[in-house]
Motif scaffolding. Structure first.
Motif, PDB file in Angstrom:
ATOM      1  N   VAL A 178       0.855  -1.180   0.000  1.00  0.00           N
ATOM      2  CA  VAL A 178       0.000   0.000   0.000  1.00  0.00           C
ATOM      3  C   VAL A 178       0.891   1.229   0.000  1.00  0.00           C
ATOM      4  N   LEU A 179       0.597   2.119  -0.922  1.00  0.00           N
ATOM      5  CA  LEU A 179       1.391   3.349  -1.006  1.00  0.00           C
ATOM      6  C   LEU A 179       1.280   4.111   0.305  1.00  0.00           C
ATOM      7  N   SER A 180       2.395   4.379   0.933  1.00  0.00           N
ATOM      8  CA  SER A 180       2.371   5.023   2.239  1.00  0.00           C
ATOM      9  C   SER A 180       1.863   6.451   2.118  1.00  0.00           C
ATOM     10  N   ARG A 181       1.102   6.848   3.092  1.00  0.00           N
ATOM     11  CA  ARG A 181       0.609   8.229   3.122  1.00  0.00           C
ATOM     12  C   ARG A 181       1.643   9.124   3.797  1.00  0.00           C
ATOM     13  N   ASN A 182       2.716   8.543   4.241  1.00  0.00           N
ATOM     14  CA  ASN A 182       3.709   9.335   4.967  1.00  0.00           C
ATOM     15  C   ASN A 182       5.006   9.474   4.201  1.00  0.00           C
ATOM     16  N   THR A 183       5.611  10.625   4.392  1.00  0.00           N
ATOM     17  CA  THR A 183       6.960  10.837   3.867  1.00  0.00           C
ATOM     18  C   THR A 183       7.892  10.822   5.076  1.00  0.00           C
ATOM     19  N   PRO A 184       9.213  10.741   4.860  1.00  0.00           N
ATOM     20  CA  PRO A 184      10.124  10.733   6.012  1.00  0.00           C
ATOM     21  C   PRO A 184       9.925  11.967   6.901  1.00  0.00           C
ATOM     22  N   GLY A 421      14.575  23.436  11.315  1.00  0.00           N
ATOM     23  CA  GLY A 421      15.052  24.758  10.952  1.00  0.00           C
ATOM     24  C   GLY A 421      16.345  24.673  10.146  1.00  0.00           C
ATOM     25  N   SER A 422      16.803  25.833   9.682  1.00  0.00           N
ATOM     26  CA  SER A 422      17.951  25.863   8.764  1.00  0.00           C
ATOM     27  C   SER A 422      19.218  25.270   9.362  1.00  0.00           C
ATOM     28  N   TYR A 423      19.394  25.368  10.701  1.00  0.00           N
ATOM     29  CA  TYR A 423      20.636  24.836  11.281  1.00  0.00           C
ATOM     30  C   TYR A 423      20.786  23.335  11.045  1.00  0.00           C
ATOM     31  N   TRP A 424      19.680  22.672  10.784  1.00  0.00           N
ATOM     32  CA  TRP A 424      19.759  21.230  10.527  1.00  0.00           C
ATOM     33  C   TRP A 424      20.185  20.923   9.089  1.00  0.00           C
ATOM     34  N   ASP A 425      20.066  21.916   8.212  1.00  0.00           N
ATOM     35  CA  ASP A 425      20.302  21.638   6.788  1.00  0.00           C
ATOM     36  C   ASP A 425      21.662  21.008   6.542  1.00  0.00           C
ATOM     37  N   GLN A 426      22.673  21.571   7.217  1.00  0.00           N
ATOM     38  CA  GLN A 426      24.046  21.062   6.975  1.00  0.00           C
ATOM     39  C   GLN A 426      24.174  19.624   7.438  1.00  0.00           C
ATOM     40  N   LEU A 427      23.585  19.325   8.582  1.00  0.00           N
ATOM     41  CA  LEU A 427      23.670  17.946   9.084  1.00  0.00           C
ATOM     42  C   LEU A 427      22.959  16.993   8.127  1.00  0.00           C
ATOM     43  N   LEU A 428      21.814  17.425   7.647  1.00  0.00           N
ATOM     44  CA  LEU A 428      21.058  16.547   6.729  1.00  0.00           C
ATOM     45  C   LEU A 428      21.821  16.363   5.420  1.00  0.00           C
ATOM     46  N   GLU A 429      22.516  17.405   5.024  1.00  0.00           N
ATOM     47  CA  GLU A 429      23.335  17.356   3.819  1.00  0.00           C
ATOM     48  C   GLU A 429      24.419  16.288   3.978  1.00  0.00           C
ATOM     49  N   LYS A 430      24.987  16.248   5.201  1.00  0.00           N
ATOM     50  CA  LYS A 430      26.075  15.289   5.479  1.00  0.00           C
ATOM     51  C   LYS A 430      25.556  13.856   5.597  1.00  0.00           C
ATOM     52  N   ASP A 431      24.264  13.714   5.788  1.00  0.00           N
ATOM     53  CA  ASP A 431      23.675  12.410   6.129  1.00  0.00           C
ATOM     54  C   ASP A 431      23.510  11.540   4.878  1.00  0.00           C
ATOM     55  N   LYS A 432      24.634  11.090   4.330  1.00  0.00           N
ATOM     56  CA  LYS A 432      24.572  10.340   3.069  1.00  0.00           C
ATOM     57  C   LYS A 432      23.911   8.966   3.244  1.00  0.00           C
ATOM     58  N   THR A 433      24.028   8.388   4.418  1.00  0.00           N
ATOM     59  CA  THR A 433      23.483   7.040   4.614  1.00  0.00           C
ATOM     60  C   THR A 433      22.006   7.070   5.011  1.00  0.00           C
ATOM     61  N   GLY A 434      21.501   8.207   5.337  1.00  0.00           N
ATOM     62  CA  GLY A 434      20.092   8.307   5.756  1.00  0.00           C
ATOM     63  C   GLY A 434      19.893   7.969   7.224  1.00  0.00           C
ATOM     64  N   LEU A 435      21.027   7.836   7.972  1.00  0.00           N
ATOM     65  CA  LEU A 435      20.902   7.445   9.380  1.00  0.00           C
ATOM     66  C   LEU A 435      20.247   8.552  10.228  1.00  0.00           C
ATOM     67  N   LEU A 436      20.586   9.799   9.893  1.00  0.00           N
ATOM     68  CA  LEU A 436      20.009  10.902  10.670  1.00  0.00           C
ATOM     69  C   LEU A 436      18.483  10.932  10.471  1.00  0.00           C
ATOM     70  N   ILE A 437      18.071  10.764   9.216  1.00  0.00           N
ATOM     71  CA  ILE A 437      16.623  10.758   8.941  1.00  0.00           C
ATOM     72  C   ILE A 437      15.973   9.587   9.671  1.00  0.00           C
ATOM     73  N   LYS A 438      16.696   8.466   9.688  1.00  0.00           N
ATOM     74  CA  LYS A 438      16.162   7.294  10.389  1.00  0.00           C
ATOM     75  C   LYS A 438      15.943   7.629  11.870  1.00  0.00           C
ATOM     76  N   ARG A 439      16.965   8.272  12.456  1.00  0.00           N
ATOM     77  CA  ARG A 439      16.884   8.618  13.885  1.00  0.00           C
ATOM     78  C   ARG A 439      15.751   9.629  14.143  1.00  0.00           C
ATOM     79  N   MET A 440      15.640  10.571  13.213  1.00  0.00           N
ATOM     80  CA  MET A 440      14.557  11.568  13.345  1.00  0.00           C
ATOM     81  C   MET A 440      13.201  10.877  13.352  1.00  0.00           C
TER      82      MET A 440
END
Ligand SMILES: Cc1ncc(C[n+]2csc(CCOP(=O)(O)OP(=O)(O)O)c2C)c(N)n1
Ligand SMILES: [Mg+2]
Length: 1015
Positions: A178-184, A421-440
């Motif tokens: 089922v197509l998820s209704r959620n995005t990360p 907020g914008s201060y997270w942008d750099q960290l998310l940029e660095k997050d090549k493996t997607g681990l930060l998004i996973k943790r979020m």
């Protein structure tokens, strides 16, 4: 060439009466002009001509009974246009057909593409995953690379299309994915896509800080004065940026060039709006010091209340859940006015702010489906997701933003998440493996709340510390840096980008889910704590912290004194603030009205209702429908009428309106209705006038409020008439009625099929015996319970005069019934009209024996029992009576308490008489009063009737039975009235008690039967 106009298909009805003939010989008529009005025992409907030409003869007369195929009139002139019903459908169809064909063609193209894709996709043997999620990483990589190439070469839209195709294809092939209704759990708008704010961020931050300070100072000062005054700091503290960005860049005010955006402010954020108005110079320091002290004029209301601050607040929102649903129907009503050609389409938007806790209210989310279905792209919701409500976290164990995303997206909304907020942008940029998004995504809201309450070191340990890679990612950052990682809703750049994107969105409503911190900046005692909501005091330490946190130019002394701060008018901040608003057309919030009044229709429009119906029996509901049909012929009133019905038009005999004025449907009618051959066919139309709401009383009330406040929101007065099952009115939607009063809504509420015993058969949940008690609590609601057609017509016309010609801020609640009986003509006595409006008049005097007399007061259909009882009393017992028709106990009481108060406050003056005394003081005998409502209805006037007073009514649960049995059960039938009257007279020692004893026997009344409230 002669044409004969015959009675068309009128459904199941036969031999219906002609009650009006609307043409005469020699008239030149056009197609669709109404020719006659037919009336069955349930509804009345006009018959339109299908020819044009000159009327040669009218072949029927009033009172004739006709059936399908009977001749109505003969015309000379043009021939009948072939099969009109079909033709109209065809005429309307081309653009739609075109659309349907286009959609079909698109699907064909899609199918072709699917085939192409099918060829390309190499089938792989189905393999069971062996415990590992990714069984073929190389293949996964290839797919991802392909997708990246598409993204790079053909863009996001194409990539989304392909993914959708893949999912649909796999579904067709048997996968149950089922197509998820959620995005990360990250922002919807990527940093690259963010549209930058043109504003001066430095100065905007300063302004915001000043607003924050003054808002908090206002609450703190009020509570220093008196702690019982209350107030909230935490809600606005979390939403300041959300409001500021809107105020500085997006929300256009009403002025002579533009209609203005409509903003529903979250109730508890009111202090912030006052603080901004203070900086703008619209409110003085003195006024801020009158926050929540409104008894003397000039105070500021605790929350948005247009009744209390009629030039400031536009929408009452503090009863949570009402703001959101009212805003949805407001947005729909705007489109309704535009589609009906009454309002220019200026691209105005409706913004509604709500709390994340508020989304628990069923009303908040209950109509979001309608918003998507109606393609309300003029609507923007902003949910302030500070993760907390009053007692604690909204979804401690889950994530409110994700939950709401799924719900809104599922309903078809455009969802924009503003989480980081914008201060997270750099960290998310660095997050090549997607681990930060996973943790979020892993952390739950209960944790996010604690992260903000407990500081940077705690976040390092508990959030980043879960994975060594993440700890490593922030190793160069100090705890303070980590603490600074901000949330999206506090970042003006992210908020600007979200608002900007919402403004561009077409075809769907938008919801912005903004993550914030409750009590942002309130320090240790208030930020992100479970107790934040109730915080109305800040200690000295917290205030100093607040000053430092927001760099406020205040001395310690000023902070200790909690002084307001407003830079001089020529300061950069004030100039900037004012310029922003100037560019956007003026101030907000602000409430004005430039609507023209509507001329009251001439008396003769109502004259038919003032005539006797003779032998013909009719219900007041039918008379109302007749009256509305007549009103549709008044050129001033007709276009402004907004009939609102939640799926009960047929119950009330209003289906005739479907053809005549059409049902509003923003897409027109894409189908030929099943009953298209019939006169009352279900006709939907983009210019339709009827709001057929479906089964939603809350929605219908919201529509009624939107239409009834159109005089202010759009400077055009509309006349909403919302007709509902009376039991599903105030009982179901009482809080909306209260908000309607606050909002100064003008319109008619019609409680149809009213009365505990009048609506026979339906029973406990349907039999209304208390709506007049409920309506009586609303100060500016006038409620009436008329019995006869002329009473109803008199009340209705007066309503039109007062609300639309005189523009009074009142609304009417009128009950109508479904019991058929004949109606007398209006008595000639001039006082009758005055009496109907004031609440009572002498209907009939029985004066034959001049010995014993009693005053009988009856309301609604029970008046008829009273009249019958008076006849029996005279005939069988030689007792005279006065029968009074009470159209409104509520109105009588309101006038009486006002007079009583005047007399008490003016002991030196000659006491005034209230209207009840005026009517009854010179009459003889005790008073017996009854209605189809509980005794409390009559009892409202008990203290003002300076005579022995006995009230009867329908106290207790309703039940199903015949009217006769129900009236006997509730003891409001003529036999009980006679018996009770005799007993009352005996008690007053005016007659011996034997008459009552006899009557009890004669009418088989069981004195042992328990009172109905116990049954
Ligand atoms: C119908 C209704 N129920 C209860 C309340 C009392 N109340 C006021 S604010 C509040 C909590 C609000 O939480 P939320 O919606 O998350 O708003 P926030 O202040 O967090 O922005 C409650 C329960 C109310 N105002 N209206
Ligand atoms: Mg909240």
């Amino acid at each position: 060439m002669k044409n004969k106009l015959l009675v068309p298909d009128i459904g199941d009805f036969e031999k219906v009466e002609i009650i009006e003939i609307l043409v005469k010989t020699g008239d030149n008529i056009k197609k669709n002009d109404s020719v006659v009005t037919l009336e069955s025992d349930k509804s009345s409907v006009e018959v339109p001509s299908i020819y044009e030409g000159i009327v040669e003869s009218v072949d029927v007369k009033i009172g004739d009974k006709v059936s399908k195929g009977d001749l109505l009139i003969t015309l000379s002139g043009e021939k009948k246009s072939e099969d009109t019903s079909k033709k109209t459908v065809e005429e309307k169809i081309p653009p739609l057909t075109e659309k349907i064909i286009k959609e079909a063609e698109d699907t064909l193209v899609l199918k072709e593409e699917v085939k192409e894709n099918e060829k390309k996709i190499k089938r792989k043997e189905a393999m069971e995953p062996s415990g590992k999620e990714d069984i073929d990483p190389t293949e996964t990589k290839e797919w991802i690379e392909s997708l990246s190439a598409v993204l790079e070469n053909d863009g996001k839209k194409r990539a989304q299309f392909l993914i959708k195709q893949l999912i649909e294809h796999s579904y067709k092939e048997g996968s149950d994915l089922v197509l998820s209704r959620n995005t990360p759990y990250i922002n919807t708008i990527s940093p690259e896509e963010e549209v930058k704010s043109p504003g001066d961020q430095n100065i905007e931050r300063k302004i915001r800080s000043l607003i924050r300070w003054n808002a908090a100072a206002m609450v703190v000062r009020a509570n220093k004065k008196n702690p019982e005054l209350g107030g909230h700091i935490g809600t606005f503290a979390s939403a300041a940026t959300l409001y500021d960005v809107g105020m500085n860049h997006f929300w256009r005010a009403k002025n002579n060039k533009f209609g203005g955006d409509l903003i529903y402010f979250q109730g508890h954020s009111a202090p912030g709006m006052y603080a901004r108005a203070f900086l703008e110079g619209r409110l003085s320091e003195k006024q801020l010091d009158r926050f929540r002290q409104e008894v003397n004029p000039g105070g500021l209301s605790s929350y948005p209340h247009p009744w209390l601050m009629p030039e400031f607040w536009q929408f009452p929102t503090v009863s949570m859940g009402l703001g959101p649903i009212m805003s949805i129907y407001q947005a729909r009503f705007n489109k309704y006015l535009i589609n009906r050609g009454l309002l220019k389409d200026e691209g105005r938007k409706i913004w509604c702010f709500l709390g994340d806790g508020e989304t628990d209210e069923p009303e908040s989310l209950g109509a979001i489906g309608l918003a998507a279905r109606e393609k309300l792209d003029n609507l923007i919701f902003v949910v302030n997701c500070n993760l907390q409500r009053l007692d604690g976290p909204v979804r401690g164990n889950g994530k409110i933003i994700q939950e709401l995303e799924g719900i809104f997206r599922g309903a078809g909304w455009n969802v924009i998440k503003v989480i980081w907020g914008s201060y997270w942008d750099q960290l998310l940029e660095k997050d090549k493996t997607g681990l930060l998004i996973k943790r979020m995504g892993e952390a739950v809201d209960g944790e996010y709340q604690a992260f903000k309450a407990k500081g940077g070191a705690y976040v390092r340990e508990k959030f980043f510390g879960k994975y060594p890679e993440l700890l490593d990612m922030v190793s160069q950052m100090t705890d303070k840096d980590i603490w600074k990682l901000n949330r999206g809703g506090h970042d003006p750049h992210k908020v600007y980008a979200a608002y900007n994107s919402a403004m561009q969105n077409k075809g769907t409503p938008t919801v912005i889910l903004a993550k914030t911190i409750k009590g942002y900046g309130m320090g240790k005692s208030g930020e992100s704590m479970n107790t934040t909501h109730q915080q109305k005091k800040l200690g000295e330490e917290d205030l100093l912290y607040y000053r430092d946190r927001f760099d406020l130019p205040l001395t310690d002394e000023q902070v200790k004194n909690v002084e307001y701060y407003r830079p001089p008018p020529n300061s950069a901040e004030i100039k900037y603030l004012k310029e922003c608003r100037l560019k956007l057309g003026g101030n907000l919030p602000e409430r004005t009205s430039f609507a023209k009044s509507i001329k009251t229709p001439p008396v003769d429009i109502f004259s038919a209702m003032k005539e006797s119906t003779g032998k013909k029996e009719m219900s007041t509901t039918m008379i109302l429908v007749r009256m509305l049909t007549s009103l549709l012929r008044d050129k001033n009133v007709a276009p402004r009428l907004v009939p609102i019905i939640p799926d009960e038009a047929r119950t009330f005999g209003m289906e005739g309106f479907f053809q005549k004025i059409g049902i509003y449907a923003h897409e027109g009618q894409k189908y030929e209705p099943v009953d298209s051959e019939q006169l009352s066919s279900y006709r939907e139309d983009v210019k339709g006038q009827v709001l057929e709401e479906g089964i939603t009383e809350a929605g219908a009330m919201s529509s009624w409020i939107a239409a009834g406040t159109s005089y202010s929101n759009h400077d055009i007065s509309m006349i909403p008439i919302y007709i509902f099952y009376s039991m599903f009115g105030f009982q179901r939607t009482g809080d909306f009625a209260w908000a309607a009063g606050d909002n100064q809504t003008r319109g008619f509420l019609i409680g149809a099929t009213a009365g505990r015993t009048t609506l026979a058969g339906e029973g406990l949940q349907h039999g209304d015996g208390h709506s007049h008690i409920m309506s009586s609590v609303i100060p500016n609601c006038k409620s009436y319970d008329p019995t006869f057609g002329y009473e109803l017509a008199t009340i209705f016309r007066e309503g039109l005069r007062r609300m639309y010609e005189k523009q009074e801020n009142i609304f009417y609640y009128i009950t109508t019934m479904n019991e058929n009986y004949s109606h007398p003509s209006m008595p000639k006595d001039k006082n009758v009209e005055k009496g109907i409006l004031k609440g009572m008049y002498l209907f009939k005097e029985f004066e034959k024996y001049k010995k014993t007399k009693i005053q009988l007061l009856g309301s609604g259909t029970i008046l008829r029992e009273m009249i019958a009882a008076a006849e029996i009393l005279q005939k069988d017992y030689k007792i005279d009576s006065n029968v009074w028709s009470v159209t409104s106990f509520n109105e009588l009481r309101k006038e009486a308490i006002e007079v009583e108060r005047y007399n008490l406050l003016n002991p030196d003056k000659k006491p005034k008489q209230n209207y009840i005394e005026e009517c009854l003081s010179t009459t003889e005998g005790p008073v017996v009063s009854a209605s189809d409502y509980m005794r409390l209805n009559s009892d409202q006037i008990r203290p003002f009737v300076r005579k022995s007073f006995y009230s009867f009514g329908t106290d207790g649960y309703g039940r199903s039975d015949t009217r006769k049995n129900l009236r006997k059960f509730f003891e409001v039938d003529k036999e009980h009235i006679v018996t009770y009257s005799l007993s009352v007279l005996a008690k007053e020692q005016l007659i011996p008690s034997k008459y009552a004893e006899d009557a009890i026997k004669k009418y088989n009344i069981d004195p042992e039967k328990p009172i109905p409230t116990k049954l």
